[in-house]
Design an enzyme around this catalytic site. Structure first.
Site, PDB file in Angstrom:
ATOM      1  N   SER A  11       0.839  -1.192   0.000  1.00 26.64           N
ATOM      2  CA  SER A  11       0.000   0.000   0.000  1.00 26.64           C
ATOM      3  C   SER A  11       0.874   1.242   0.000  1.00 26.64           C
ATOM      4  O   SER A  11       2.018   1.213   0.457  1.00 26.64           O
ATOM      5  CB  SER A  11      -0.905   0.026   1.231  1.00 26.64           C
ATOM      6  OG  SER A  11      -0.160   0.312   2.401  1.00 26.64           O
ATOM      7  N   ASP A  12       0.324   2.341  -0.519  1.00 31.10           N
ATOM      8  CA  ASP A  12       0.948   3.616  -0.229  1.00 31.10           C
ATOM      9  C   ASP A  12       0.791   3.867   1.264  1.00 31.10           C
ATOM     10  O   ASP A  12      -0.044   3.241   1.924  1.00 31.10           O
ATOM     11  CB  ASP A  12       0.297   4.736  -1.047  1.00 31.10           C
ATOM     12  CG  ASP A  12       1.241   5.908  -1.280  1.00 31.10           C
ATOM     13  OD1 ASP A  12       2.182   6.079  -0.473  1.00 31.10           O
ATOM     14  OD2 ASP A  12       1.032   6.663  -2.256  1.00 31.10           O
ATOM     15  N   TRP A  13       1.572   4.778   1.803  1.00 36.26           N
ATOM     16  CA  TRP A  13       1.626   4.946   3.257  1.00 36.26           C
ATOM     17  C   TRP A  13       0.278   5.412   3.802  1.00 36.26           C
ATOM     18  O   TRP A  13      -0.236   6.454   3.418  1.00 36.26           O
ATOM     19  CB  TRP A  13       2.745   5.917   3.603  1.00 36.26           C
ATOM     20  CG  TRP A  13       4.050   5.228   3.888  1.00 36.26           C
ATOM     21  CD1 TRP A  13       4.855   5.438   4.969  1.00 36.26           C
ATOM     22  CD2 TRP A  13       4.705   4.205   3.124  1.00 36.26           C
ATOM     23  NE1 TRP A  13       5.961   4.608   4.920  1.00 36.26           N
ATOM     24  CE2 TRP A  13       5.889   3.840   3.799  1.00 36.26           C
ATOM     25  CE3 TRP A  13       4.393   3.539   1.937  1.00 36.26           C
ATOM     26  CZ2 TRP A  13       6.757   2.863   3.338  1.00 36.26           C
ATOM     27  CZ3 TRP A  13       5.258   2.555   1.464  1.00 36.26           C
ATOM     28  CH2 TRP A  13       6.422   2.231   2.156  1.00 36.26           C
TER      29      TRP A  13
END
Length: 820
Positions: free
Chosen positions: A221-223
């Protein structure tokens, strides 16, 4: 070995691999000898795990749009190799790059971080970048998958894109990264795609990425970009970042025991994580996470070369290159002259080893530095100039800066973005910090103090509260939308008098919703006005040449917000107009992360677009201006005459910037030059445009066959440098298709070659196309369709400079499945 480890793992241990341990590392399983590894940003450097804006120094390379302008995959591959070295110096095994989202509009805050408006050019550069990085044993992470072409409400916005447009424009760079470069990791985007978050989008992550393209790496995932437990793991998301676990951990164990997630899905994801560790050599040699700064001469030379290779000469009325020996008086003007704008903002930022401003580069290039006069003229900054100088920082346990400090340090810049605090005894949710510094103004008068903070902060001048970033705090646009809008206060100061500046900071309370980061930025400046513009005009009046360094910086071109328009911010247009009115030899050097409108274009002799080319900026600028290097760049994005000429800017907010949580890609495949060519909208500068310092002659193209076959067709074009200087020429090959049951663009880029030639030298551009290059995506059959008929091959120097048009017959129709 991997399956043996998996067989010994408990469900809890398998699940532990599927979330980060902290902001940058994965979770180890010591019992079974499974180590942890570190990941690091970013596309134009390797920052490590420290602060976003400080920490261990790193080498700063050009941003992606500058690489896109180079049209030079082999040089980008060399940069990938160098970046792998940099990642290793930060103890990292995974580089969170490249970014391959498409330049849909000129307003995306991360336009600078992406290569191009064209998927083919983007794919070629991404493949080269990944091969360079991964060839050195570091995993690349292609991002953001998919539909992240704007920063507006990016964490919730649904990008509504039809499948044909996805398949032809937005997915090809990811597809080629998987099929050709074997990319080891993919990062899902924040946004939703057609209503579903990409981190839990089964069609995107499993059907397309894994089943059709054969991807066997990890999806992270993106952060803070994952939002669920069962949905993400069932869709194909392997790693939730950052850690510690939010929606995984005990929640995922429970979901598996309750049958909401199959044990096989957990094992498969854990297996992919272990495979990543094996691929980066973590089992053979335990990773050393120590961070070091390495500043190599070969990296410096590569950055300098890349800077010139991506520099686009947009206009040259017989003034460039400048002759060093014939210039007695040079005026160096503008907000980007003495300041080194080397990178964009957001997660791509790093703490560069050094930076070279254009003024420094010009002075170094000329033997007579006394001939150079510098005046800033005006400012363009979105935020008050950050404080620079000695700052004493004290860290305290708990809030309120009470008791004895637990840690103290000296820093040189008034910006703090903490991923890790300087002591393990400090709780990121319950600490405070006091920054103290002296400020001695050079001039008397009104000064403006500014501060923005993700958390709560107050700024005092000689004990008087001047900027309140605490009372009434609300989220704004800074620090990815986690900080307030900059708060300002004005104080009248005396020249030469020392003032004590104090900033007190503490994090937000845990009850606040959303992503909570810990950051503060503060600064001070004396406002400029008409007198400063007039000083620039007077300095330019009698100069042999006026060099105007204008554009934007990383406060404007940044992750977290889009641009308000396509004009130069501040009074820069006024500055250009007034300087050009008194000096007929005015050269404008632009630094922006994308296109701008140029109402002043006809009044200046030359325009050079330098983008953000990394730490060697000033040297690369001087190389090009004085002819020590060729301006080798060609535009990777169309420059429209006006913002409204862009296909995404229709006046309908549902198309851009979005409405009611949805942004509709109504233009479909007609992005960039596809729109300008097909709709007859004349650009300011076309896709692929760029001038040089020499001349070339093109010979008639030769084809390997007059009919398309399953093996494809090769087009060869001989190019001769007929000038007296070395230089480079770009040969582009577009396909133009017969009428089909769907509307198709006037032409589409399918191959290119960049030739670097000495005077009198001839080189051959060899360009291959296949049936897929003639095809469009057919929604009904779910495949790429190339219909039988007569096509045209368009050989061009740019989208508007067509040199040859060749007929090509395709006697057979082709139906090319997405899985092959």
């Amino acid at each position: 070995m991997i399956d043996s480890i998996l067989d010994k793992m408990t469900l809890e241990e398998q699940v532990s691999l599927l979330s980060g341990a902290d902001f940058w590392t994965t979770v180890p399983v010591e019992r079974l000898g499974v180590p942890k590894i570190k990941v690091t940003d970013g596309p134009n450097g390797a920052r490590g795990a420290g602060s976003l804006v400080a920490g261990v120094k790193a080498t700063c390379f050009p941003v992606a749009i500058a690489l896109g302008a180079s049209w030079n995959p082999s040089l980008v591959k060399q940069m990938g190799v160098a970046l792998a070295r940099q990642a290793k110096s930060k103890g990292a095994a995974v580089l969170l790059a490249p970014t391959v989202n498409i330049h849909r509009s000129g307003l995306n805050g991360r336009n600078f971080e992406c290569y191009s408006e064209d998927p083919m050019l983007t794919a070629e550069l991404a493949v080269a970048y990944i091969e360079g990085v991964q060839g050195e044993g570091i995993a690349a992470t292609i991002k953001h998958f998919a539909g992240n072409e704007s920063e507006i409400e990016r964490q919730t916005m649904s990008s509504d894109i039809d499948e044909r447009t996805l398949r032809e424009i937005y997915l090809p760079p990811f597809e080629q990264a998987v099929r050709r470069a074997g990319v080891m990791a993919v990062m899902s985007s924040y946004n939703r795609l057609n209503g579903s978050y990409t981190s839990e989008h089964h069609w995107l992550l499993t059907k397309v990425l894994r089943e059709e393209w054969g991807f066997d790496g990890i999806v992270m995932s993106d952060w803070f970009g994952s939002h669920s437990t069962a949905e993400t793991i069932n869709a194909g998301l392997d790693l939730e970042m950052p850690g510690p676990a939010r929606d995984r951990g005990e929640k995922l164990v429970a979901a598996a025991r309750e049958g909401k997630v199959e044990a096989a899905a957990v094992r498969a994801a854990a297996r992919r994580m272990l495979l990543l560790l094996e691929r980066v050599g973590a089992f053979k040699s335990r990773p050393d996470l120590t961070e070091r700064a390495i500043d190599l001469p070969e990296d410096r030379a590569l950055i300098r070369r890349l800077g010139a290779e991506g520099a686009v000469l947009l206009k040259n009325d017989s003034i460039l290159p400048l002759a060093k020996t014939s210039l007695d008086r040079i005026a160096v003007i503008g907000p980007n002259a003495a300041s080194a704008r080397v990178m964009g903002g957001g997660s791509a930022q790093i703490a560069a080893h050094y930076t070279v401003s254009p003024l420094e580069g010009i002075r170094a290039a000329l033997s007579n530095a006394n001939s150079i006069s510098h005046v800033v003229g005006c400012r363009h900054n979105r935020l008050i100039d950050v404080f620079k100088g000695k700052i004493a920082v004290e860290y305290f346990k708990g809030r309120g800066c009470k008791g004895d400090p637990l840690h103290a340090e000296i820093v040189d810049k008034g910006e703090f973005f903490w991923f890790e605090l300087p002591s393990g005894e400090l709780d990121p949710a319950d600490f405070s910090a006091r920054m103290t510094m002296q400020f001695v103004p050079e001039e008397g008068g009104e000064h403006v103090f500014g501060m923005t903070n993700a958390g709560l902060a107050r700024l005092f001048v000689d004990g008087e509260l001047t900027v309140d970033g605490r009372e009434g705090w609300t989220r704004g646009e800074n620090y990815f939308g986690t900080a307030n809008d900059e708060q300002r206060g004005t104080v009248t100061l005396e020249a030469g008098k020392a003032y004590e500046i104090t900033v007190e900071y503490e994090p937000s309370t845990a009850s606040e919703e959303g992503i909570n980061l810990i950051a503060v930025r503060f600064g001070v400046e004396k406002p400029l006005g008409e007198a400063d513009i007039e000083a620039a005009v007077e300095t330019s009046r009698n100069a042999d040449v006026a060099l105007l360094f204008v554009g934007r910086d990383g406060e404007w071109d940044t992750e977290g917000l889009d641009l308000p328009d396509m004009r130069l911010p501040g009074p820069q247009e006024e500055l250009i107009e007034k300087v050009a009115a008194v000096n007929a030899n005015t050269v404008v050097v632009l630094q922006t992360g994308g296109p701008i409108e140029m109402p002043w274009l006809g009044k200046v002799r030359a325009v050079l677009q330098m983008w953000y080319p990394g730490q060697e900026l000033g040297n690369a600028v001087a190389d090009v201006l004085f002819g020590d290097a060729e301006p080798g760049g060609r535009l990777p994005q169309t420059f429209p005459k006006a913002l409204t000429d862009n296909s995404a800017i229709t006046g309908d907010p549902a198309v851009y910037p979005g409405q009611d949580g949805h942004v509709r890609y109504a233009e479909g495949v007609f992005v960039g030059y596809r729109h300008h060519d097909t709709r007859a909208v004349e650009p300011l500068f076309p896709f692929g445009f760029g001038l040089g310092y020499t001349r070339f002659r093109w010979s008639e193209p030769l084809l390997s066959a007059n009919e398309m076959s399953s093996e494809g067709v090769i087009v060869s074009v001989d190019v001769t440098n007929i000038g007296d200087r070395p230089g480079s020429e770009l040969v582009q090959l577009y396909t133009s298709s017969p009428k089909a049951k769907v509307e198709r663009p006037d032409k589409e880029l399918r191959a290119f070659a960049k030739l670097s030639l000495q005077p009198g030298e001839t080189g051959t551009a060899t360009l291959k196309i296949t049936p897929r290059d003639l095809a469009y995506f057919d929604i009904e059959t779910g495949a790429f369709r190339a219909e039988a008929g007569n096509y045209q091959l368009v050989v061009a120097a740019n989208a508007a400079d067509i040199r040859f048009v060749i007929d090509l017959a395709s006697p057979s129709s082709y139906l090319l499945p997405t899985s092959y």
